[in-house]
Design a protein around this motif. Sequence first.
Motif, PDB file in Angstrom:
ATOM      1  N   LEU A  64       0.827  -1.209   0.000  1.00 15.30           N
ATOM      2  CA  LEU A  64       0.000   0.000   0.000  1.00 15.30           C
ATOM      3  C   LEU A  64       0.862   1.260   0.000  1.00 15.30           C
ATOM      4  N   LEU A  65       1.870   1.296   0.856  1.00 13.56           N
ATOM      5  CA  LEU A  65       2.712   2.483   0.928  1.00 13.56           C
ATOM      6  C   LEU A  65       3.508   2.663  -0.365  1.00 13.56           C
ATOM      7  N   LYS A  66       3.973   1.578  -0.942  1.00 10.05           N
ATOM      8  CA  LYS A  66       4.676   1.669  -2.224  1.00 10.05           C
ATOM      9  C   LYS A  66       3.749   2.229  -3.300  1.00 10.05           C
ATOM     10  N   ALA A  67       2.503   1.801  -3.285  1.00  8.56           N
ATOM     11  CA  ALA A  67       1.538   2.307  -4.260  1.00  8.56           C
ATOM     12  C   ALA A  67       1.272   3.794  -4.042  1.00  8.56           C
ATOM     13  N   LEU A  68       1.238   4.221  -2.794  1.00  2.00           N
ATOM     14  CA  LEU A  68       1.076   5.645  -2.499  1.00  2.00           C
ATOM     15  C   LEU A  68       2.252   6.448  -3.043  1.00  2.00           C
ATOM     16  N   VAL A  69       3.460   5.927  -2.871  1.00  3.40           N
ATOM     17  CA  VAL A  69       4.651   6.597  -3.394  1.00  3.40           C
ATOM     18  C   VAL A  69       4.572   6.714  -4.911  1.00  3.40           C
ATOM     19  N   THR A  70       4.216   5.621  -5.567  1.00  4.62           N
ATOM     20  CA  THR A  70       4.120   5.624  -7.035  1.00  4.62           C
ATOM     21  C   THR A  70       3.061   6.601  -7.508  1.00  4.62           C
ATOM     22  N   ALA A  72       2.010   9.260  -6.015  1.00  2.86           N
ATOM     23  CA  ALA A  72       2.381  10.638  -5.716  1.00  2.86           C
ATOM     24  C   ALA A  72       3.521  11.160  -6.579  1.00  2.86           C
ATOM     25  N   THR A  73       4.398  10.269  -7.040  1.00  2.00           N
ATOM     26  CA  THR A  73       5.627  10.730  -7.694  1.00  2.00           C
ATOM     27  C   THR A  73       5.773  10.312  -9.151  1.00  2.00           C
ATOM     28  N   GLY A  74       4.927   9.397  -9.608  1.00  2.00           N
ATOM     29  CA  GLY A  74       5.094   8.874 -10.961  1.00  2.00           C
ATOM     30  C   GLY A  74       5.075   9.947 -12.036  1.00  2.00           C
ATOM     31  N   GLY A  75       4.179  10.919 -11.900  1.00  2.00           N
ATOM     32  CA  GLY A  75       4.085  11.983 -12.895  1.00  2.00           C
ATOM     33  C   GLY A  75       5.343  12.829 -12.962  1.00  2.00           C
ATOM     34  N   GLN A  76       5.953  13.066 -11.806  1.00  2.00           N
ATOM     35  CA  GLN A  76       7.169  13.888 -11.783  1.00  2.00           C
ATOM     36  C   GLN A  76       8.351  13.165 -12.436  1.00  2.00           C
ATOM     37  N   ILE A  77       8.427  11.843 -12.244  1.00  2.00           N
ATOM     38  CA  ILE A  77       9.505  11.077 -12.873  1.00  2.00           C
ATOM     39  C   ILE A  77       9.350  11.119 -14.392  1.00  2.00           C
ATOM     40  N   SER A  78       8.125  10.959 -14.871  1.00  2.00           N
ATOM     41  CA  SER A  78       7.876  11.020 -16.311  1.00  2.00           C
ATOM     42  C   SER A  78       8.221  12.388 -16.872  1.00  2.00           C
ATOM     43  N   MET A  79       7.885  13.442 -16.122  1.00  3.87           N
ATOM     44  CA  MET A  79       8.194  14.786 -16.569  1.00  3.87           C
ATOM     45  C   MET A  79       9.696  15.012 -16.647  1.00  3.87           C
TER      46      MET A  79
END
Length: 209
Positions: A64-70, A72-79
């Motif tokens: 669950l916490l890993k999914a929360l991290v993903t 929250a941050t996935g869009g910034q990594i792609s950017m």
Amino acid sequence: MTDQSVTKTKRQRRPDDRPAEILAAALSVFAKKGFSQARMEDIAKRAGLSKGALYLYFPDKVTLLKALVTQATGGQISMASAMAQAETAVSPLIMHFATTLAARAQDTELPFILKLVIAESQAHPEIGKFYLENVVLQAIPMMEKLIARGIATGEFRAVNPAHAVKSLMGPFLLSALWRSVFEPLGAEQLDVRALITQHVDIFLKGLRP
């Protein structure tokens, strides 16, 4: 539309909505009880599910916490990845990235997720390692590449790109800690956007040849 059709529409939509609802419930429970004290049944109840139904989506709290991290941050990594490949002036890219991240730090639960990662990484090293490998070690090299490109084209003076990126990111950590730790204790509300915009302006001027 009749009441029956509304109910049918909600029923059809709900399975797709459940992961987001569960993550929202998990963050609320983690923030209130702490990661170690939170129980899966607490999260299930908050999400309006049975414990068995919750396990169909997430097998444990770490997932669950890993999914929360993903989330929250996935869009910034792609950017950051897209910016590293763009063949344009670097300064506007860095300002755009920073102000976008500042908006997320101000308007979303990202600071509280980062606080959870920091707080739980000693007891649960896999959480810290996941954040390190999937966020820190993804974003920082891409930002270093941008700084290095700016140096190579003469847009920036010669500096150590690794040190420059860490200098750039410092106020983001301050903002996360301020919002998640100090504001709940009564500290003044931090204008993250204004802080980051000013910091990046100073940072970019300091890089000029």
